[in-house]
Design an enzyme around this catalytic site. Structure first.
Site, mmCIF file in Angstrom:
data_model
loop_
_atom_site.group_PDB
_atom_site.id
_atom_site.type_symbol
_atom_site.label_atom_id
_atom_site.label_comp_id
_atom_site.label_asym_id
_atom_site.label_seq_id
_atom_site.Cartn_x
_atom_site.Cartn_y
_atom_site.Cartn_z
ATOM 1 N N ALA A 66 0.744 -1.372 -0.050
ATOM 2 C CA ALA A 66 0.077 -0.077 0.013
ATOM 3 C C ALA A 66 1.062 1.280 -0.058
ATOM 4 O O ALA A 66 1.952 1.175 0.434
ATOM 5 C CB ALA A 66 -0.930 0.012 1.172
ATOM 6 N N GLY A 111 0.879 -5.002 0.950
ATOM 7 C CA GLY A 111 -0.337 -5.141 0.182
ATOM 8 C C GLY A 111 -0.146 -6.048 -1.183
ATOM 9 O O GLY A 111 -1.060 -6.570 -1.830
ATOM 10 N N GLU A 114 -0.544 -9.390 0.002
ATOM 11 C CA GLU A 114 -1.844 -9.726 0.232
ATOM 12 C C GLU A 114 -2.537 -9.824 -1.352
ATOM 13 O O GLU A 114 -3.473 -10.633 -1.208
ATOM 14 C CB GLU A 114 -2.289 -8.585 0.933
ATOM 15 C CG GLU A 114 -1.688 -8.716 2.426
ATOM 16 C CD GLU A 114 -1.984 -7.434 3.161
ATOM 17 O OE1 GLU A 114 -1.707 -6.205 2.702
ATOM 18 O OE2 GLU A 114 -2.590 -7.452 4.250
ATOM 19 N N GLU A 134 4.699 -4.612 7.502
ATOM 20 C CA GLU A 134 3.681 -3.622 8.085
ATOM 21 C C GLU A 134 4.171 -3.407 9.520
ATOM 22 O O GLU A 134 4.306 -2.276 10.012
ATOM 23 C CB GLU A 134 2.252 -4.112 8.132
ATOM 24 C CG GLU A 134 1.665 -3.909 6.832
ATOM 25 C CD GLU A 134 1.949 -5.320 5.814
ATOM 26 O OE1 GLU A 134 2.821 -6.007 6.108
ATOM 27 O OE2 GLU A 134 1.075 -5.340 4.844
#
Ligand code: CAA
Length: 260
Positions: A66, A111, A114, A134
């Site tokens: 992200a 992300g 993911e 993260e």
């Protein structure tokens, strides 16, 4: 809708989505996730598309996570809203009727890892790197990583990856079952398209019902899962493709499926 950060192409029933923000290593900002969601909805409704491939532009990164620059100024409410957009989008990808293959061409971090875990099958290039950084940024994974990664690699490896915020290379990702295959970068797309074509030549409804039964059954007990299989198996006998597939076998010829 015109997409700023996503490329789309489709050929012979195989759709390719390319996350295209190379200057930010294809990091997912709100705009990119929103575009991805819009496109995924359209592809899901397109019966011409049999298989979907997701990759990143360039030779360095699939998706480097992200967008940290965008997230850096968010408060708790905004952060949660951003997580929700990503979670909902990746759940839509996971539940697309068509099989989705991640062609992981470089960094698959946060992300990006993911996103790959929301896909059905993961193939990686030799230079790919995986990780969930993260907790090193003061947050948890937020686009489904705490849930899907342990389901893909098991809770031991999943927790190690998440707690350490470390990175693993493609061979280690292969060893722990995060990816199905590792190939030299220049062979990645050809290898992925060969897989996509192999899937696309089978009966589309049967492929899609198989995916639905696996996805629905995997999170529940085996008896409930078998009940899903019972439903979809019976349904297949109402399709023209079942008549064609079995007829072709009996008549010793190649089946031609129409998706009906
Ligand atoms: N967000 C925003 N920008 C990013 C980015 C990200 N996730 N990853 C890379 N970039 C940008 C860099 O800021 C840099 O931009 P500038 O040229 O404008 O400075 C550009 O991409 C190139 O990156 P680097 O110069 O850092 O390239 P590198 O080869 O030295 O390092 C890297 C590559 C190891 C991937 C490094 O960029 C990196 O660590 N990126 C962040 C990875 C990360 O932590 N991802 C998780 C994000 S959190 C998340 O995803 C939460 C969630 O679950 C939803």
């Amino acid at each position: 809708m015109d997409y700023k950060n996503i490329l789309y192409s489709a050929e012979n029933g195989i759709a390719t989505i390319t996350i295209n923000r190379p200057k930010a290593l294809n990091a997912l900002n709100t705009e990119t996730v929103s575009e991805l969601r819009d496109l995924v909805g359209k592809i899901a409704a397109d019966s011409e598309i049999k298989v979907v491939v997701i990759t990143g532009s360039g030779s360095k990164s699939f998706v480097a996570g992200a967008d940290i620059v965008e997230m850096s100024t968010k408060n708790a409410v905004e952060g949660r809203a951003f997580g929700k957009i990503g979670q909902d989008t990746f759940t839509e990808i996971e539940n697309m009727p068509q099989p989705v293959i991640a062609a992981i061409n470089g960094f698959a971090l946060g992300g990006g890892c993911e996103l790959s875990c929301a896909c059905d099958i993961r193939y990686a290039s030799e230079n790919a790197k995986f990780g969930q950084p993260e907790v090193g940024l003061g947050i948890t994974p937020g686009f489904g990583g705490t849930q899907r990664l342990p389901r893909v690699v098991g809770r031991g490896y999943g927790k190690e990856l998440i707690f350490t915020a470390g990175m693993i290379d493609a061979q280690e990702a292969y060893r722990i079952g995060l990816v199905n295959k590792v190939v030299p970068q220049e062979e990645l797309m050809d290898t992925v398209y060969a897989l996509a074509k192999k899937i696309a030549k089978n009966a589309p409804i049967a492929v899609q019902l198989s995916k639905a039964a696996i996805n629905r059954g995997i999170n529940c007990d085996v008896i409930t899962g078998i009940a899903y299989e019972d439903e979809v198996f019976g349904l297949c006998f109402a399709t023209e493709d079942q008549k064609e597939g079995m007829g072709a076998f009996v008549e010793k010829r190649k089946a031609t499926f129409t998706g009906k």
